[in-house]
Write a protein that holds these residues in place. Structure first.
Motif, mmCIF file in Angstrom:
data_model
loop_
_atom_site.group_PDB
_atom_site.id
_atom_site.type_symbol
_atom_site.label_atom_id
_atom_site.label_comp_id
_atom_site.label_asym_id
_atom_site.label_seq_id
_atom_site.Cartn_x
_atom_site.Cartn_y
_atom_site.Cartn_z
ATOM 1 N N GLU A 3 0.835 -1.180 0.007
ATOM 2 C CA GLU A 3 0.022 0.043 0.010
ATOM 3 C C GLU A 3 0.877 1.135 0.114
ATOM 4 O O GLU A 3 1.735 1.483 0.874
ATOM 5 N N ILE A 4 0.875 2.010 -1.130
ATOM 6 C CA ILE A 4 1.646 3.214 -1.308
ATOM 7 C C ILE A 4 0.726 4.441 -1.073
ATOM 8 O O ILE A 4 -0.380 4.514 -1.841
ATOM 9 N N SER A 5 0.886 5.252 -0.086
ATOM 10 C CA SER A 5 -0.164 6.129 0.304
ATOM 11 C C SER A 5 0.347 7.546 0.387
ATOM 12 O O SER A 5 1.415 7.801 1.205
ATOM 13 N N GLU A 6 -0.023 8.449 -0.662
ATOM 14 C CA GLU A 6 0.154 9.919 -0.521
ATOM 15 C C GLU A 6 1.806 10.077 -0.681
ATOM 16 O O GLU A 6 2.400 11.026 0.237
ATOM 17 N N VAL A 7 2.712 9.301 -1.382
ATOM 18 C CA VAL A 7 4.055 9.469 -1.413
ATOM 19 C C VAL A 7 4.570 10.350 -2.375
ATOM 20 O O VAL A 7 4.093 10.681 -3.614
ATOM 21 N N SER A 8 5.485 11.339 -1.956
ATOM 22 C CA SER A 8 5.980 12.515 -2.655
ATOM 23 C C SER A 8 7.441 12.397 -2.407
ATOM 24 O O SER A 8 8.004 12.117 -1.215
ATOM 25 N N LYS A 9 8.285 12.919 -3.532
ATOM 26 C CA LYS A 9 9.627 12.871 -3.433
ATOM 27 C C LYS A 9 10.057 14.309 -3.974
ATOM 28 O O LYS A 9 9.805 14.405 -5.125
ATOM 29 N N ALA A 10 10.538 15.270 -3.380
ATOM 30 C CA ALA A 10 11.074 16.544 -3.645
ATOM 31 C C ALA A 10 12.557 16.671 -3.573
ATOM 32 O O ALA A 10 13.477 15.984 -2.677
ATOM 33 N N TYR A 11 13.154 17.004 -4.759
ATOM 34 C CA TYR A 11 14.750 17.528 -4.598
ATOM 35 C C TYR A 11 14.800 18.902 -4.799
ATOM 36 O O TYR A 11 14.152 19.453 -5.631
ATOM 37 N N VAL A 50 11.799 3.746 -4.023
ATOM 38 C CA VAL A 50 11.185 4.122 -2.741
ATOM 39 C C VAL A 50 10.860 2.847 -1.858
ATOM 40 O O VAL A 50 11.363 2.771 -0.592
ATOM 41 N N ILE A 51 10.266 2.050 -2.807
ATOM 42 C CA ILE A 51 9.866 0.669 -2.406
ATOM 43 C C ILE A 51 11.186 -0.463 -1.740
ATOM 44 O O ILE A 51 11.058 -0.743 -0.856
ATOM 45 N N ASP A 56 14.533 7.798 0.239
ATOM 46 C CA ASP A 56 13.459 7.915 1.149
ATOM 47 C C ASP A 56 12.499 9.151 0.549
ATOM 48 O O ASP A 56 12.875 10.169 0.294
ATOM 49 N N PRO A 57 11.335 8.853 0.819
ATOM 50 C CA PRO A 57 10.077 9.752 0.269
ATOM 51 C C PRO A 57 10.183 11.102 1.132
ATOM 52 O O PRO A 57 10.474 10.868 2.424
ATOM 53 N N THR A 58 9.855 12.210 0.892
ATOM 54 C CA THR A 58 9.651 13.498 1.306
ATOM 55 C C THR A 58 8.355 13.442 2.252
ATOM 56 O O THR A 58 8.449 13.916 3.405
ATOM 57 N N GLU A 59 7.408 12.738 1.843
ATOM 58 C CA GLU A 59 6.177 12.473 2.588
ATOM 59 C C GLU A 59 5.536 11.198 2.167
ATOM 60 O O GLU A 59 5.976 10.591 1.046
ATOM 61 N N GLY A 60 4.591 10.741 2.788
ATOM 62 C CA GLY A 60 3.720 9.526 2.711
ATOM 63 C C GLY A 60 4.181 8.336 3.182
ATOM 64 O O GLY A 60 5.218 8.181 3.992
ATOM 65 N N THR A 61 3.613 7.319 3.016
ATOM 66 C CA THR A 61 3.883 5.918 3.690
ATOM 67 C C THR A 61 3.751 4.751 2.937
ATOM 68 O O THR A 61 3.232 4.889 1.631
ATOM 69 N N VAL A 62 4.609 3.742 2.908
ATOM 70 C CA VAL A 62 4.406 2.510 2.379
ATOM 71 C C VAL A 62 4.367 1.481 3.357
ATOM 72 O O VAL A 62 5.138 1.229 4.283
ATOM 73 N N THR A 63 3.463 0.435 2.945
ATOM 74 C CA THR A 63 3.517 -0.692 4.053
ATOM 75 C C THR A 63 3.231 -1.787 3.175
ATOM 76 O O THR A 63 2.944 -1.909 1.951
ATOM 77 N N MET A 64 3.807 -2.882 3.730
ATOM 78 C CA MET A 64 3.608 -4.300 3.031
ATOM 79 C C MET A 64 2.950 -5.300 4.182
ATOM 80 O O MET A 64 3.509 -5.497 5.269
ATOM 81 N N ASP A 67 2.549 -3.768 7.516
ATOM 82 C CA ASP A 67 4.039 -3.321 8.141
ATOM 83 C C ASP A 67 4.318 -2.073 7.766
ATOM 84 O O ASP A 67 4.296 -2.135 6.318
ATOM 85 N N ASN A 68 5.026 -1.181 8.508
ATOM 86 C CA ASN A 68 5.847 0.220 7.816
ATOM 87 C C ASN A 68 6.855 -0.318 7.078
ATOM 88 O O ASN A 68 8.033 -0.734 7.744
ATOM 89 N N LEU A 69 7.083 -0.474 5.889
ATOM 90 C CA LEU A 69 8.217 -0.589 5.202
ATOM 91 C C LEU A 69 9.369 0.485 5.162
ATOM 92 O O LEU A 69 10.473 -0.014 5.126
ATOM 93 N N LEU A 70 8.919 1.646 5.390
ATOM 94 C CA LEU A 70 9.686 2.684 5.428
ATOM 95 C C LEU A 70 10.732 2.543 6.535
ATOM 96 O O LEU A 70 11.727 3.309 6.816
ATOM 97 N N ALA A 71 10.448 2.078 7.669
ATOM 98 C CA ALA A 71 10.974 1.630 9.054
ATOM 99 C C ALA A 71 12.292 0.857 8.800
ATOM 100 O O ALA A 71 13.223 0.795 9.561
ATOM 101 N N LEU A 72 12.417 0.087 7.841
ATOM 102 C CA LEU A 72 13.276 -0.806 7.440
ATOM 103 C C LEU A 72 14.446 -0.580 6.472
ATOM 104 O O LEU A 72 14.074 0.139 5.485
#
Length: 215
Positions: A3-11, A50-51, A56-64, A67-72
């Motif tokens: 589940e990819i939710s409201e993911v943004s990445k800004a440079y 990101v997956i 690292d995304p600027t905003e948003g969440t990724v779960t599998m 579970d929070n994938l971004l924490a790993l």
């Protein structure tokens, strides 16, 4: 499954700020061949990274599986990547390349041997186990890269335009081969391509991307 939710990445910042991903939300089902389709620079590879944990995304969440994938960190995620340039180890044999990830995970030698044999059969590379990867063709290197990525049995396989370096005829045969591998292994594939025909040949679903968002 993912589940990819409201993911943004800004440079960058200010006027130089560039949104590589802009509020992307999408779900990928278990055992799905899911393709991100779009032109160069549309954000599809950034989303894949990101997956994988390489960006690292600027905003948003990724779960599998909830579970929070971004924490790993990347090496702790149940995800493997097949890169555009394959990234094989030229000083190792086909067998050693396929075994590498299993060795890093500390798997028993007997399990490694059995899994390597299973993977070589799966990608139809029996008989080439002891060749250097510099001594085999591009299509065979592609198969070794797939076998190496599949060997640890990840939940998700990420494929970043892995067929783009192959000639037309070989690319066509590898499209069929990839779909077969995905069906046989039951692993979720997330595939990146700019080739519409390629996407339509293999995918269960296609997300069309443009300017950092899914259209």
């Amino acid at each position: 499954m993912i589940e990819i939710s409201e993911v943004s990445k800004a440079y960058g910042a200010g006027k130089a700020r560039f949104m590589a991903l802009n509020n992307v939300s999408v779900s990928v089902a278990q055992n799905e061949f899911f393709t991100l389709l779009g032109p160069s620079g549309c954000g599809k590879t950034t989303l894949l990274r990101v997956i994988a944990g390489f960006v690292d995304p600027t905003e948003g969440t990724v779960t599998m599986d909830g579970d929070n994938l971004l924490a790993l960190p990347p090496h702790r995620r149940p995800v493997n990547t097949v890169f555009q340039n394959y990234a094989l180890f030229p000083h190792l044999t086909v067998r050693q390349n396929i075994a590498f990830g299993l060795e890093m995970l500390g798997k028993p030698k007997t399990e490694i041997t059995d899994t390597v044999e299973e993977m070589m059969a799966l990608v139809q590379m029996e008989g080439m186990a002891d060749r250097q990867t510099s001594q085999i063709s591009g299509g065979q290197q592609q198969r070794v890269a797939l076998a190496r990525a599949l060997a640890p049995k990840p939940k998700v396989l990420l494929l970043d335009e892995p067929l783009s370096a192959l000639d037309f005829k070989l690319r066509k045969s590898m499209q069929i081969e990839l779909k077969r591998l995905q069906t046989e292994t039951g692993i979720t594939f997330i595939f990146v391509t700019h080739d519409q025909e390629e996407a339509l040949t293999m995918s269960d679903r296609i997300a069309v991307m443009h300017a950092g968002s899914i259209r």
